[in-house]
Design a protein around this motif. Structure first.
Motif: not given
Length: 143
Positions: A23-26, A33-36, A77-81, A84-88
């Motif tokens: 789960x992303x921070x911020x 809160x729901x999506x990893x 990496x947690x900049x994107x929603x 897949x984009x965070x993985x890239x």
């Protein structure tokens, strides 16, 4: 088998790269809160089977806060929603880090000025010397 291509001769199999969704921070409200969607990437340089010994040593010795003393690269990496984009993004950051760590500065070859440039500079300096000599006090010839 998939590979992360760092350089033409350096390819890392995806099996050696550990990716986990967290789960992303911020800020972000209910989505955060729901999506990893954040990605936590770990790459163990010291135990890599594909990297050569010299490459391993250079990467571990590289000064970067993302490389631990044990030789493990940790990238978050947690900049994107989307996951897949965070993985890239995480894989791209790993690639950039490895390229920077493996870069070797080319040795400087000392050069000498060409003969024509030396002659040109001497001629220019002589002209300058004559101009400055004419700026001196004018003396009268006694006669």
């Amino acid at each position: 088998m998939e590979f992360l291509s760092v350089k033409p001769r350096v390819k890392i199999p995806m099996a050696e790269i550990e990716l986990s969704a967290i789960r992303a921070q911020g800020p972000g409200g209910q989505n955060v809160n729901k999506v990893s969607s954040a990605i936590h990437l770990r790459f163990d340089v010291a135990n890599s089977e594909t990297l050569l010994g010299g490459h391993k040593a250079r990467i571990i010795a590289y000064s970067d806060k993302r490389i631990t003393k044990d030789g493990i690269i940790v990238i978050k990496a947690q900049n994107h929603r989307t996951q897949e984009r965070n993985k890239d993004e995480a894989l791209e950051r790993l690639k950039e880090l490895l390229i920077a760590a493996l870069y070797i500065e080319p040795k400087r070859r000392p050069t000498r000025p060409s003969m024509s440039s030396v002659r040109r500079n001497k001629k220019k300096n002589e002209r300058r010397k004559e101009v400055k000599a004419l700026r001196g006090k004018v003396r009268r010839d006694e006669g």
